[in-house]
Design an enzyme around this catalytic site. Structure first.
Site, PDB file in Angstrom:
ATOM      1  N   ASP A  78       0.823  -1.205   0.000  1.00 18.65           N
ATOM      2  CA  ASP A  78       0.000   0.000   0.000  1.00 18.65           C
ATOM      3  C   ASP A  78       0.861   1.260   0.000  1.00 18.65           C
ATOM      4  O   ASP A  78       2.036   1.233   0.361  1.00 18.65           O
ATOM      5  CB  ASP A  78      -0.948   0.004   1.197  1.00 18.65           C
ATOM      6  N   GLU A 145       0.156  -1.328   5.590  1.00 17.71           N
ATOM      7  CA  GLU A 145       1.183  -0.886   6.533  1.00 17.71           C
ATOM      8  C   GLU A 145       0.931   0.535   6.994  1.00 17.71           C
ATOM      9  O   GLU A 145       1.162   0.873   8.152  1.00 17.71           O
ATOM     10  CB  GLU A 145       2.566  -0.983   5.863  1.00 17.71           C
TER      11      GLU A 145
END
Length: 486
Positions: A78, A145
């Protein structure tokens, strides 16, 4: 792909461009997960997706490396989605528009995704390579994350067999990171009473824009302006001088980004309107002077707005402004053991007051779990005084440094050999997934490194081409020197 295909190492930049064509916001990683699964299968590699969405791709050792220790190469899929207020861009459907600016790659008005896309692209390049020597590889691509580390938190023991992990998620090519802070999300929310607007009032929109923003961990020590704190400061001063009423506040965005912009709508009696405009101009001059070094593009704009139908009650307005004023923001404590390292901090990331409801979002970080709890309780106390509902979630542990591990010794020596200088072996105030993974896999030796990335989590994000080349050389040489499996 823009013109990234002209850069070296060609495979890495091609993979970065391909990755950046895929929308990959935190908690919206479905497309990039499938992208990675397709990549693994296309290269005939063992590929699996775990129950939370992490992707693991395994590649056997190259010829002559089968007796070496297996290595986990780890990065997160991400990226932070942030854009300038005037930039028209749909992160859900568009790929990142990238440009080369001398020795830097950056994006047009948005975050670039070098955090952690360069790490992901590096691992992809090794997995598909035919001529890079390496030990057995377990590539771990985690999800989410940036907004909770739910990928690392959901990782199950037993999926990985390697005892060495290289995390490719730091942003200075002279550093080897061996420790990081833990964090917890603090959210205060509630309802409020809206009251009718007084007659003979003017409505104004106050806009704060142009702040530098940045990573709420790595950049918190710089002292950059926080748009939520600035807006609250102005509104508090204005409430002391004028009969203002607040209709709306919308500032900041993601918890892990220092807020760069804020908008509020206020009403004021017609007879005070001219003086109020002069007051805002004065505040603009004051804040520009205070933040001329860290935020040279800071701007406060006042413009007329449509008259709202309601505003906050005076009592709630007073409690809200005081609570946000009292909320800790920035450095809470420096490390007494590691010079220059922030030990604990808070980022007042988001303030939204709209249509009878409010929410205030913080990200509280610390390398010491007990101090993280202490700071979170200080924030809770502030907002409990205004009867807010408090939620703590997304807590994750810090990563305790192990400077004597064999991978630290190997990479420190190799850095000196390759670059004629010593690396900075340190800990950072950002959150890395290593602490969480280390809890799942006790005894795993871990280290984090990467190229020079500036302005992460902001539209100013950029990555240095020459530094990527240095980092790539370091990564490839490290893989070739992994010791024999005992």
């Amino acid at each position: 792909m823009s013109n990234l295909q002209t850069l070296e190492p060609a495979a890495l930049w091609k993979n970065f461009a391909d990755l950046n064509a895929v929308p990959r916001a935190s908690k919206k990683e479905e497309k990039v997960i499938q992208f990675m699964i397709n990549f693994g299968k296309r290269n005939n590699l063992e590929t699996l997706q775990d129950q939370v969405g992490n992707v693991i791709i395994k590649k056997p050792a190259t010829a002559g490396m089968g007796n070496k220790q297996p290595v986990v190469l780890q990065s997160h899929l991400d990226m932070v989605h942030q854009k300038n207020g005037e930039t028209i861009f749909d992160f859900d459907t568009q790929g990142i528009d990238m440009i080369i600016d001398n020795d830097w790659v950056k994006a047009k008005g948005t975050t670039l995704g070098a955090d952690n896309g360069i790490g992901v692209a590096s691992i992809m390049s090794i997995l598909e390579s035919k001529d890079i020597s390496h030990p057995p590889i377990e590539a771990l691509f985690t999800i989410d994350e940036e907004t909770g580390m739910t990928g690392a938190l959901g990782l199950k023991p037993g999926l990985l067999s390697s005892r060495i992990l290289l995390n490719l998620d730091t942003e200075n090519d002279t550093e080897l990171t061996i420790g990081c802070a833990g964090a917890v999300n603090v959210t205060a929310s509630g309802k409020y009473e809206a009251v009718p607007v007084q007659n003979d009032s003017f409505a104004f929109r106050i806009i704060i824009k142009g702040l530098a923003g940045g990573h709420s961990g790595m950049d918190i020590h710089i002292g950059r302006g926080n748009s939520n704190k600035m807006m609250n400061r102005m509104l508090s001063f204005a409430a002391e001088k004028f009969n203002i009423s607040i209709n709306y506040i919308d500032g900041g965005g993601l918890r892990n980004a220092i807020p760069r912009e804020s908008i509020s709508i206020v009403t004021i009696p017609e007879k005070e309107a001219d003086t109020f405009q002069s007051f805002i101009k004065e505040q603009d001059h004051i804040l520009k002077a205070e933040y001329k070094t860290t935020d040279p593009n800071c701007a406060i704009i006042l413009e007329k707005a449509e008259m709202p139908s309601s505003v906050l009650s005076k009592e709630f307005q007073k409690r809200l402004l005081r609570a946000v004023y009292a909320c800790p923001n920035g450095i809470y404590r420096m490390s007494p053991d590691i010079p220059g390292l922030v030990q604990s901090s808070n980022n007042l990331a988001r303030v939204l007051v709209k249509d009878g409801a409010y929410s205030i979002l913080c990200l509280t970080r610390s390398a010491v779990d007990s101090e993280k709890t202490d700071l979170a309780k200080a924030i809770i106390s502030v907002f409990e005084l205004m009867n807010a509902t408090i939620i703590l979630d997304g807590s994750y542990p810090g990563w305790e440094p192990d400077p004597k591990s064999s991978i630290v010794s190997l990479m420190s020596g190799l850095y000196k050999e390759l670059f004629n200088g010593s690396p900075e072996v340190n800990a950072c105030h950002a959150g890395l997934e290593c602490g969480i993974i280390g809890e799942k896999y006790p005894g795993m030796e871990m280290i984090s490194f990467g190229p020079n990335i500036l302005g992460a989590h902001s539209p100013d994000e950029r990555v240095q081409v020459s530094s990527v080349q240095k980092y790539w050389k370091f990564l490839i040489e490290t893989l070739s020197k992994i010791p024999v499996n005992k």
